[in-house]
Design an enzyme around this catalytic site. Structure first.
Site, mmCIF file in Angstrom:
data_model
loop_
_atom_site.group_PDB
_atom_site.id
_atom_site.type_symbol
_atom_site.label_atom_id
_atom_site.label_comp_id
_atom_site.label_asym_id
_atom_site.label_seq_id
_atom_site.Cartn_x
_atom_site.Cartn_y
_atom_site.Cartn_z
ATOM 1 N N SER A 11 0.714 -1.249 -0.216
ATOM 2 C CA SER A 11 -0.036 0.003 0.085
ATOM 3 C C SER A 11 0.844 1.409 -0.022
ATOM 4 O O SER A 11 2.195 1.133 0.351
ATOM 5 C CB SER A 11 -0.974 0.054 1.377
ATOM 6 O OG SER A 11 -0.170 -0.149 2.609
ATOM 7 N N GLU A 13 1.343 5.416 0.982
ATOM 8 C CA GLU A 13 0.760 6.516 1.681
ATOM 9 C C GLU A 13 0.928 7.911 0.858
ATOM 10 O O GLU A 13 2.343 8.262 0.637
ATOM 11 C CB GLU A 13 1.284 6.757 3.004
ATOM 12 C CG GLU A 13 0.624 7.794 4.032
ATOM 13 C CD GLU A 13 0.870 7.613 5.258
ATOM 14 O OE1 GLU A 13 0.788 6.431 6.050
ATOM 15 O OE2 GLU A 13 1.580 8.550 5.911
ATOM 16 N N ASP A 105 -1.564 14.117 16.932
ATOM 17 C CA ASP A 105 -0.536 14.996 17.915
ATOM 18 C C ASP A 105 -1.529 16.102 18.484
ATOM 19 O O ASP A 105 -2.256 16.777 17.840
ATOM 20 C CB ASP A 105 0.677 15.481 16.837
ATOM 21 C CG ASP A 105 1.681 14.158 16.632
ATOM 22 O OD1 ASP A 105 1.595 13.230 17.427
ATOM 23 O OD2 ASP A 105 2.000 14.336 15.424
ATOM 24 N N PHE A 215 11.714 13.872 10.969
ATOM 25 C CA PHE A 215 10.623 12.922 11.308
ATOM 26 C C PHE A 215 10.911 12.029 12.308
ATOM 27 O O PHE A 215 10.022 11.868 13.372
ATOM 28 C CB PHE A 215 10.257 12.267 10.152
ATOM 29 C CG PHE A 215 9.677 12.778 8.982
ATOM 30 C CD1 PHE A 215 9.266 14.106 8.927
ATOM 31 C CD2 PHE A 215 9.964 12.324 7.716
ATOM 32 C CE1 PHE A 215 8.683 14.662 7.977
ATOM 33 C CE2 PHE A 215 9.478 12.948 6.504
ATOM 34 C CZ PHE A 215 8.683 14.222 6.610
ATOM 35 N N HIS A 265 3.743 -1.213 3.708
ATOM 36 C CA HIS A 265 3.037 0.157 3.462
ATOM 37 C C HIS A 265 4.233 1.143 3.092
ATOM 38 O O HIS A 265 5.114 1.284 4.193
ATOM 39 C CB HIS A 265 2.265 0.511 4.692
ATOM 40 C CG HIS A 265 1.525 1.930 4.731
ATOM 41 N ND1 HIS A 265 0.365 1.966 3.818
ATOM 42 C CD2 HIS A 265 1.811 3.168 5.136
ATOM 43 C CE1 HIS A 265 -0.192 3.454 4.077
ATOM 44 N NE2 HIS A 265 0.704 4.209 4.821
HETATM 45 P P1 FAD Z 1 -2.794 6.140 20.016
HETATM 46 O O1 FAD Z 1 -2.665 4.764 19.432
HETATM 47 O O2 FAD Z 1 -4.100 6.671 20.573
HETATM 48 O O3 FAD Z 1 -1.640 6.232 21.197
HETATM 49 C C1 FAD Z 1 -0.508 5.957 20.815
HETATM 50 C C2 FAD Z 1 0.230 5.757 22.109
HETATM 51 O O4 FAD Z 1 0.280 6.892 22.989
HETATM 52 C C3 FAD Z 1 -0.323 4.688 23.225
HETATM 53 O O5 FAD Z 1 0.483 3.688 23.329
HETATM 54 C C4 FAD Z 1 -0.982 5.273 24.239
HETATM 55 O O6 FAD Z 1 -0.916 4.491 25.368
HETATM 56 C C5 FAD Z 1 -0.156 6.641 24.497
HETATM 57 N N1 FAD Z 1 -0.928 7.560 24.744
HETATM 58 C C6 FAD Z 1 -2.089 8.219 24.066
HETATM 59 N N2 FAD Z 1 -2.660 9.072 24.699
HETATM 60 C C7 FAD Z 1 -1.876 9.265 25.808
HETATM 61 C C8 FAD Z 1 -1.964 10.097 26.821
HETATM 62 N N3 FAD Z 1 -2.845 10.984 27.101
HETATM 63 N N4 FAD Z 1 -0.981 10.176 27.937
HETATM 64 C C9 FAD Z 1 -0.005 9.023 27.956
HETATM 65 N N5 FAD Z 1 0.053 8.357 26.828
HETATM 66 C C10 FAD Z 1 -0.937 8.230 25.984
HETATM 67 N N6 FAD Z 1 -0.858 12.028 12.402
HETATM 68 C C11 FAD Z 1 -1.869 12.908 11.837
HETATM 69 O O7 FAD Z 1 -1.804 14.108 12.281
HETATM 70 N N7 FAD Z 1 -2.281 12.659 10.569
HETATM 71 C C12 FAD Z 1 -2.256 11.382 9.916
HETATM 72 O O8 FAD Z 1 -2.690 11.222 8.858
HETATM 73 C C13 FAD Z 1 -1.244 10.313 10.404
HETATM 74 N N8 FAD Z 1 -1.133 9.135 10.085
HETATM 75 C C14 FAD Z 1 -0.198 8.429 10.699
HETATM 76 C C15 FAD Z 1 -0.210 7.054 10.014
HETATM 77 C C16 FAD Z 1 0.492 5.955 10.908
HETATM 78 C C17 FAD Z 1 0.737 4.756 9.935
HETATM 79 C C18 FAD Z 1 1.296 6.462 11.833
HETATM 80 C C19 FAD Z 1 2.052 5.280 12.521
HETATM 81 C C20 FAD Z 1 1.117 7.730 12.548
HETATM 82 C C21 FAD Z 1 0.213 8.675 11.924
HETATM 83 N N9 FAD Z 1 0.221 9.998 12.540
HETATM 84 C C22 FAD Z 1 -0.749 10.853 11.763
HETATM 85 C C23 FAD Z 1 0.754 10.191 13.869
HETATM 86 C C24 FAD Z 1 -0.114 10.106 14.985
HETATM 87 O O9 FAD Z 1 -1.212 10.781 14.685
HETATM 88 C C25 FAD Z 1 0.725 10.671 16.223
HETATM 89 O O10 FAD Z 1 1.679 9.528 16.503
HETATM 90 C C26 FAD Z 1 -0.003 10.652 17.409
HETATM 91 O O11 FAD Z 1 0.685 11.130 18.490
HETATM 92 C C27 FAD Z 1 -0.525 9.615 18.014
HETATM 93 O O12 FAD Z 1 -1.651 9.145 17.467
HETATM 94 P P2 FAD Z 1 -2.203 7.272 17.374
HETATM 95 O O13 FAD Z 1 -3.358 7.000 16.834
HETATM 96 O O14 FAD Z 1 -0.963 6.601 17.097
HETATM 97 O O15 FAD Z 1 -2.147 7.265 19.117
#
Ligand code: FAD
Length: 300
Positions: A11, A13, A105, A215, A265
Site C-alpha cells: 500500500s 501513503e 498529535d 521525522f 506500507h
Molecule cells: P494512540 O494509538 O491513541 O496512542 C499512541 C500511544 O500513546 C499509546 O500507546 C497510548 O498508550 C499513548 N497515549 C495516548 N494518549 C496518551 C496520553 N494522553 N497520555 C499518555 N500516553 C498516551 N498524524 C496525523 O496528524 N495525521 C495523519 O494522517 C497521521 N497518519 C499516521 C499514520 C501512521 C501509520 C502512523 C504510525 C502515525 C500517523 N500519524 C498521523 C501520527 C499520529 O497521529 C501520532 O503519532 C499521534 O501522536 C498518536 O496517534 P495514534 O493514533 O497513534 O495514538
C-alpha cells in the site's frame, strides 16, 4: 534472492497537496504507482484537521479517476465527536470504505501533553469505536515498534493497540523503523499479548536524510549510526543519495521478506521513484489496465 509477486501486498501513503505544483507531483506519483495494483492507497490528515478539505478532495479524486481503493486518515485532535462523525459520514457517502483512525498529535506540537477535546473522542480506540457505530468501514490504526513517545512503556502501547483492535481495527501500520530486529521484537510482544491482526511494516524510503532525521525525532524512531554513515557527505549529491536510499530500502524490505513479511506500507512522500523501484525488486510488475486516466491538473 528471488522474490515472486505472489503473496506480496503493498500500500502507498500520500499527503494532500498544498498548491498546484504539489498537486501535479502527487498525481504523477499516483499515476506511476497505480499500475502496481496496491491493496490500498492512503491519504493523510493534517494536524488538527488542517487538511480536512484537501484530504477529502484527494480521496474523492482517487475514487473518481482511478481503480485504487482509498483509505482516508482521520484524527480526533481539536474536534468534537459531532465534527469527526460528520467527516466519517461524508466519507461513507462518497464511497470510502477504509479509514486510518488516529488520535493525532497535540495542537501545540509533539512534546506537549495531549488533551482530548472536551466533547471529542478521547483517543484512537474511542475513535475506532465511534467510526464503527456510524458505518461498517475497514479500519487501520497505528503501531509503534519503538514505542510511542507519549507512552510510559511498550506495555502501555500494547494496551492501546489491544483497545483499538477490540473496538474494531483490523490492521495496524507501523511507524517507520530502520532496524528490522526492532519490528520482530515488537511483533513477538504483540502476538504474546493475544493481538492477531496484521502488523504491516511502514517503510520510509529516505528521500531526504535531514528531513528523515526530523521525522524520526518527532516520531520517537531511532536513526542508527550505520544509516547516518551511509548518507554522510552526500548533502550536495542528490543522485548518489537516491541510489543509496534505494539500496537501504531494498536491503530492509528484502530482509523482511526473507523473514516472512509479505505486506508493506510505503510512506511515499508523494514521490514514486523509490517506492516503485522497491516494488519492482519485490516482484511487482505494472498492469496497464490500472493506469489512471487523469483529468488535467493546473499547470505547474
Ligand atoms: P494512540 O494509538 O491513541 O496512542 C499512541 C500511544 O500513546 C499509546 O500507546 C497510548 O498508550 C499513548 N497515549 C495516548 N494518549 C496518551 C496520553 N494522553 N497520555 C499518555 N500516553 C498516551 N498524524 C496525523 O496528524 N495525521 C495523519 O494522517 C497521521 N497518519 C499516521 C499514520 C501512521 C501509520 C502512523 C504510525 C502515525 C500517523 N500519524 C498521523 C501520527 C499520529 O497521529 C501520532 O503519532 C499521534 O501522536 C498518536 O496517534 P495514534 O493514533 O497513534 O495514538
Amino acid at each position: 534472492m528471488q522474490v515472486s509477486r505472489r503473496g506480496i501486498r503493498v500500500s502507498f501513503e500520500f499527503f494532500p497537496p498544498r498548491n498546484p505544483d504539489m498537486e501535479k507531483t502527487l498525481w504523477q506519483a499516483i499515476g506511476r504507482l497505480a499500475p502496481l495494483r496496491p491493496h490500498f492507497v492512503s491519504v493523510t490528515y493534517g494536524a488538527g484537521g488542517s487538511t480536512r478539505e484537501r484530504t477529502h478532495a484527494t480521496v474523492r479524486r482517487i475514487l473518481a479517476e482511478t481503480m485504487l481503493t482509498p483509505a482516508a486518515h482521520l484524527t480526533c485532535v481539536a474536534a468534537t465527536r459531532a465534527e469527526v462523525d460528520a467527516v466519517v459520514e461524508a466519507y461513507a457517502q462518497a464511497g470510502v470504505r477504509h479509514i486510518v483512525a488516529l488520535r493525532g498529535d497535540p495542537t501545540g506540537g509533539v512534546g506537549e501533553r495531549y488533551a482530548p477535546h472536551p466533547n471529542g473522542y478521547r483517543n484512537a480506540a474511542d475513535l475506532v469505536a465511534g467510526i464503527k457505530r456510524i458505518a461498517d468501514l475497514e479500519i487501520s490504526v497505528s503501531a509503534y515498534p519503538e514505542k510511542h513517545p507519549d507512552s510510559a512503556d511498550v506495555a502501555a502501547d500494547l494496551d492501546m493497540l489491544k483497545a483499538k483492535v477490540d473496538a474494531g481495527a483490523s490492521r495496524a501500520i507501523t511507524q517507520f523503523f530502520f532496524e528490522n530486529d526492532l519490528y520482530f521484537r515488537y511483533l513477538d510482544r504483540v502476538r504474546a499479548a493475544g493481538i492477531t491482526i496484521p502488523i504491516v511494516p511502514g517503510i520510509l524510503p529516505v528521500q531526504n536524510f535531514k528531513q528523515t532525521g526530523n521525522f524520526a525525532a518527532r516520531a520517537g524512531a531511532s536513526l542508527p549510526d550505520w544509516l547516518k554513515a551511509r548518507f554522510d557527505g552526500l548533502d550536495d549529491d542528490p543522485s548518489t543519495r537516491k541510489l543509496i536510499a534505494a539500496a537501504v530500502a531494498a536491503e530492509q524490505v528484502l530482509d523482511l521478506v526473507e523473514r516472512g513479511v509479505n505486506e508493506f506500507h510505503f510512506y511515499t512522500m508523494n514521490r514514486a521513484d523509490l517506492a516503485y523501484a522497491i516494488c519492482h525488486l519485490l516482484g511487482l510488475r505494472p498492469n496497464a489496465n490500472w493506469a489512471p486516466k487523469l483529468t488535467e491538473t493546473e499547470p505547474a
